[in-house]
Design a protein around this motif. Structure first.
Motif, short mmCIF file in Angstrom:
data_model
loop_
_atom_site.label_atom_id
_atom_site.label_comp_id
_atom_site.label_asym_id
_atom_site.label_seq_id
_atom_site.Cartn_x
_atom_site.Cartn_y
_atom_site.Cartn_z
N LYS A 49 35.34 40.35 55.43
CA LYS A 49 34.45 38.96 55.86
C LYS A 49 33.19 39.47 56.44
N ILE A 50 32.30 38.97 55.64
CA ILE A 50 30.80 39.52 55.87
C ILE A 50 29.82 38.15 55.92
N ASP A 51 29.36 38.09 56.96
CA ASP A 51 28.38 37.17 57.09
C ASP A 51 28.98 35.80 56.80
N GLY A 52 30.11 35.52 57.45
CA GLY A 52 30.60 34.10 57.14
C GLY A 52 31.51 33.77 55.86
N LYS A 53 31.19 34.78 54.92
CA LYS A 53 31.91 34.72 53.50
C LYS A 53 33.21 35.77 53.56
N GLN A 54 34.10 35.26 52.97
CA GLN A 54 35.38 36.27 52.58
C GLN A 54 35.36 36.81 51.12
N TYR A 55 35.27 38.08 51.04
CA TYR A 55 35.23 38.58 49.96
C TYR A 55 36.42 39.47 49.49
N ALA A 56 36.72 39.22 48.08
CA ALA A 56 37.80 39.99 47.55
C ALA A 56 37.27 41.17 46.50
N ILE A 57 37.53 41.92 46.93
CA ILE A 57 36.84 43.44 45.97
C ILE A 57 38.06 43.98 45.43
N PRO A 58 38.30 43.83 44.08
CA PRO A 58 39.39 44.51 43.41
C PRO A 58 39.09 45.88 43.16
N PHE A 59 40.31 46.62 43.24
CA PHE A 59 40.71 47.92 43.11
C PHE A 59 40.85 48.08 41.59
N ARG A 60 40.23 48.91 40.86
CA ARG A 60 40.28 49.06 39.44
C ARG A 60 40.42 50.66 38.96
N LEU A 81 37.03 50.60 44.33
CA LEU A 81 36.52 49.35 44.23
C LEU A 81 35.35 48.95 43.67
N ASP A 82 35.53 47.71 42.73
CA ASP A 82 34.50 47.42 41.95
C ASP A 82 33.59 46.44 42.35
N TYR A 83 32.42 46.62 43.01
CA TYR A 83 31.59 45.45 43.74
C TYR A 83 31.19 44.52 42.63
N THR A 84 31.16 45.05 41.35
CA THR A 84 30.60 43.91 40.48
C THR A 84 31.60 42.63 40.01
N LYS A 85 32.80 42.90 40.54
CA LYS A 85 34.00 42.04 40.13
C LYS A 85 34.37 41.30 41.42
N THR A 86 33.47 41.43 42.32
CA THR A 86 33.83 40.73 43.68
C THR A 86 34.20 39.14 43.58
N LEU A 87 34.92 38.70 43.99
CA LEU A 87 35.13 37.15 44.40
C LEU A 87 34.88 36.59 45.60
N VAL A 88 34.46 35.30 45.61
CA VAL A 88 34.46 34.94 47.00
C VAL A 88 35.70 33.66 47.15
N VAL A 89 36.54 33.96 48.21
CA VAL A 89 37.84 33.53 48.17
C VAL A 89 37.88 32.50 49.81
N GLU A 90 38.76 31.71 49.52
CA GLU A 90 39.04 31.05 50.97
C GLU A 90 40.55 31.37 51.43
N GLU A 91 40.93 31.16 52.59
CA GLU A 91 42.06 31.91 52.82
C GLU A 91 43.46 31.08 52.22
#
Length: 152
Positions: A49-60, A81-91
């Motif tokens: 969780k960064i700045d109010g958003k929840q990010y899912a960074i995939p292991f690749r 961890l591939d930052y380019t393939k990060t997703l913004v997710v909810e709980e």
């Protein structure tokens, strides 16, 4: 869901899988840059969780660019961890807990501050690319490959 892990500086993060419902919301025929391996080998993600958003960074495996955190392994693969393939997710998008190879958790734990710092830099770069402030050949490539564009 896996319990929250803490490193020495008390930065929170989780390692998990995303729910089937998440992938149903984002089918690959429309969201082609979202990574999906199918049911047999789902992508593990680092949840931050960064700045109010929840990010899912995939292991690749086989990451061939610098916008990542590389994990040292004895198999000769360029994993991380591939930052380019990060997703913004909810709980509700967070699925079951996940387990990494024994040598990976200590590396994430030890370098979580670096991961967060570098990921924040990537987010800032993405924002500049998206706004048109920075748009060269490299930036065009990043924008074409990133998944963050699906969550604006």
């Amino acid at each position: 869901m896996q319990e929250i892990l803490y490193n020495n500086s008390m930065k929170e993060y989780k390692i998990c899988l995303l729910s089937d419902e998440f992938y149903e919301k984002y089918p690959t025929d429309i969201f082609s840059e979202i990574l999906q391996k199918g049911e047999t080998r789902p992508y593990l993600v680092l949840l931050l969780k960064i700045d109010g958003k929840q990010y899912a960074i995939p292991f690749r495996s086989n990451i061939n660019h610098k916008y990542c955190f590389k994990i040292v392994n004895n198999r000769g693969l360029k994993e991380g961890l591939d930052y380019t393939k990060t997703l913004v997710v909810e709980e509700k998008d967070v699925g079951r807990s996940a387990h990494l190879r024994s040598g990976t958790i200590p590396q994430v734990d030890e370098h979580i501050d670096v991961i967060i710092r570098d990921f924040k830099k990537f987010i800032e770069l993405y924002k500049k690319i998206k706004s048109g402030e920075k748009r060269g050949k490299t930036e065009e490539y990043i924008y074409s490959m990133t998944t963050l564009k699906y969550f604006d």
